[in-house]
Design an enzyme around this catalytic site. Structure first.
Site, PDB file in Angstrom:
ATOM      1  N   PHE A 379       0.797  -1.222   0.000  1.00  0.00           N
ATOM      2  CA  PHE A 379       0.000   0.000   0.000  1.00  0.00           C
ATOM      3  C   PHE A 379       0.834   1.280   0.000  1.00  0.00           C
ATOM      4  CE2 PHE A 379      -2.741  -3.163   2.144  1.00  0.00           C
ATOM      5  CZ  PHE A 379      -3.744  -3.209   1.188  1.00  0.00           C
ATOM      6  N   ASP A 487      -3.647 -13.798   2.681  1.00  0.00           N
ATOM      7  CA  ASP A 487      -2.277 -13.569   2.194  1.00  0.00           C
ATOM      8  C   ASP A 487      -1.268 -13.937   3.275  1.00  0.00           C
ATOM      9  OD1 ASP A 487      -0.288 -12.876   0.434  1.00  0.00           O
ATOM     10  OD2 ASP A 487      -0.500 -10.715   0.683  1.00  0.00           O
TER      11      ASP A 487
END
Length: 625
Positions: A379, A487
């Site tokens: 991110f 994940d």
């Protein structure tokens, strides 16, 4: 008349997951019930409400309370359900709604039942528990459209108001509640008027424990306020957490290291054994004739009579574990040495709290100080920083276009409620300037994959197993809370003090906008950690997390090697589809490798849950690999 509002209230709804690939999440919505429909709106402060969905009451087939046997992962803890018939697609779907309290839930269920009890399509049976992980928790049926297992009564409590209490019942309802005392395990400093400061070892009255992570307490001077529940424990002579020699969930390997580091004759601790509800005394001694000092482990045994009594040596039996320990602190009584110096690791440092303060999840930019960049992720950049110049935190700045910000903000408060010693805590979000920031617990040694590579060749197999146990603990908590990581890998676990490993970034991939990462055909998609049903159908579940955990175990025992080494994503998919699995790392025992292979079963239902994996790993750790 049909638009007359019967009820309106802010509630939380669970995503209906009409498609198999739809994410499981919780969103705050403003619900409005009229004579014709049940509608729900997005209700943001300062903005006009936006209609997100509407259900015609005539299509509702069932309205009932959900009798849950699991921890509710959102901060409204009173679920109810409606079963709806969609004429367009000839299908049923469930709407799970969570009310803030029992009275609110009762009000909605009774009103909805009253309005729908004459519907033509009502079911005769319903499922009283959740549909989760591909099965009904109430009856274990594996098909979502399966006929319910409990009779549905549309008129039950729907039109009759309860009778008023009799004078005797009324008097009983106003009796003073039994006082519960709690003890502070740590100091807690605060200037927040909603909160109460704590002093270690002092007693407090517990006023309200309905919120999992923050309890309302009162001190001896009558001052009231909220305090973190992880700092408090109920006062009871048999509650081991009040004693300085008790270590709740420490592994055998870590216990031995702590005692060896102490190096004092008779240094000891009591810890949980691998069988729930049983305990082990571990003690350091130099008394045995050998060149090196050693650690002896004694299982605390129980008698078969009622009430149970406890002993280590059969000649010395006691009514409680604290009395047993007290005796052996002054007498060897069959032990290699008497218990002289209590050792406790978990009380040295206060645990993290669910949020930096009670009810606080939005953080002002002026409260944050950026110190230095310490990494980058999917991110954006990660900085070491401070909150109010005193609490060390990790600050993730979100790169523009990297995240679906609106969806994340809706769920941030719910994600903050997830709190466990083996999860990296999300403290809050900073929204008032671009880019937005996420504020997390700071972990001293960074990500696990880098840590393993930097220390390669220095790890004992027992230490590596302890790392896997830490991750498994965190994942077992997420599994119980019905949260899918999506994940899980060593790169998404962080290393703290004393080599404690915590799971990070759980569920965050739902908000990634980069198709190269989220699409199974993308160049950044983590195929090497993905289960067959994920890279083939994008079908995520706790069992796909189990597959990833098996790969993470392989990463740990290979000390940070990349799984499948130089194979491309397409080659990995082909290999896995033909039954190929990763080889046994040199430091992994046959028992450990067997667990990895259980995680890599082709069918999700054949893989063990994290709760079972945790027991198996703990058993191996206790037996010494």
């Amino acid at each position: 008349m049909n638009n007359f509002i019967l009820l309106e209230e802010q509630l939380i709804k669970k995503s209906q997951q009409k498609r198999r690939t739809s994410p499981s999440n919780f969103k705050v919505r403003f619900f409005v019930l009229t004579k014709a429909s049940l509608a729900y709106f997005e209700d943001r402060h300062g903005k006009k409400r936006t209609l997100k969905g509407s259900i015609e009451l005539s299509r509702i087939k069932c309205v009932e309370i959900v009798k849950s046997d699991i921890s509710i992962p959102c901060h409204y803890k009173y679920p109810f359900q409606t079963l709806v018939y969609l004429q367009v697609v000839h299908d049923n779907y469930l709407l799970y709604v969570f009310a803030p309290d029992c009275e609110s839930r009762q009000r909605w269920v009774l009103t909805l039942k009253e309005e729908t009890r004459n519907n033509n399509s009502l079911v005769s049976k319903y499922h009283p528990n959740f549909w989760m992980d591909g099965r009904w928790r109430c009856c274990s049926q594996l098909e979502k459209p399966a006929v319910g297992c409990a009779p549905y009564d549309p008129s039950k409590n729907a039109s009759k108001k309860p009778l008023p209490p009799t004078p005797e019942d009324n008097r009983r309802s106003f009796q003073e509640p039994e006082e519960t005392l709690v003890i502070a395990l740590y100091d807690y400093q605060t200037n927040d008027p909603q909160e109460l400061a704590l002093r270690c070892d002092e007693e407090y009255y517990l006023l309200d424990s309905s919120e999992i992570h923050w309890w309302r307490v009162q001190d001896k001077n009558g001052h009231e306020g909220y305090a973190p529940s992880s700092y408090l424990v109920e006062k009871s002579p048999n509650n081991l957490e009040t004693y300085e020699w008790y270590n709740k969930s420490i592994s055998r390997d870590k216990a031995e290291k702590l005692l060896l580091d102490t190096g004092k004759e008779g240094a000891f601790m009591v810890r949980d054994s691998r069988t729930p509800g049983t305990y082990t005394v571990s003690v350091f001694t130099k008394a045995i004739i050998s060149e090196n000092p050693c650690i002896k482990h004694y299982h605390i045994k129980e008698t078969n009579d009622s009430p149970k009594r406890y002993y280590v040596a059969e000649k010395y039996v006691f009514d409680s574990i604290p009395l047993l320990i007290q005796y052996h602190q002054y007498n060897g009584g069959g032990l290699v040495t008497r218990l002289r110096y209590p050792v406790c690791s978990w009380r040295q440092k206060a645990p993290v709290t669910a949020g930096l303060r009670y009810g606080k999840w939005v953080i002002q930019p002026s409260e944050l100080t950026f110190v230095q960049e310490i990494g980058s992720g999917q991110f954006g950049l990660v900085h070491l920083g401070y909150w109010l110049n005193k609490d060390k935190v990790a600050i993730k700045t979100i790169q523009e276009g990297a995240m679906s910000e609106e969806d994340f903000i809706e769920e941030a408060e719910v994600m903050m409620k997830l709190s466990h010693p083996k999860l990296v805590q999300l403290y809050g979000v900073c929204l008032e300037q671009a880019p937005i920031c996420l504020v997390f617990e700071f972990m001293e040694h960074g990500c696990l994959s880098d840590y393993l590579r930097s220390q390669r060749g220095l790890f004992a197999a027992e230490t590596l197993l302890g790392m896997c146990l830490d991750v498994c603990e965190g994942m077992a908590y997420l599994e119980k809370a019905c949260v899918i990581h999506r994940d899980l890998a060593a790169r998404n676990c962080l290393v703290g003090e004393n080599q404690v490993i915590k799971v990070s970034d759980f569920g965050m991939t739902r908000f990634v906008l980069d198709d190269q990462y989220t699409s199974s055909t993308g160049t950044k998609f983590p195929v090497k950690w993905a289960s067959p049903e994920v890279f083939s159908f994008s079908r995520y579940s706790s069992k796909s997390d189990v597959w990833s955990f098996g790969v993470l175990m392989w990463e740990v025992f290979s000390e940070g090697k990349i799984p499948y080494e130089n194979r491309s994503n397409s080659e990995v998919v082909e290999d896995i589809s033909t039954g190929f699995r990763l080889y046994k790392p040199r430091l992994a025992s046959c028992h450990v490798y067997q667990i990895m292979n259980h995680c890599w079963k082709e069918k999700p239902e054949d893989r063990p849950p994290f709760s079972q994996l945790l027991s198996q790993l703990a058993e191996i750790a206790e037996a010494g690999l």
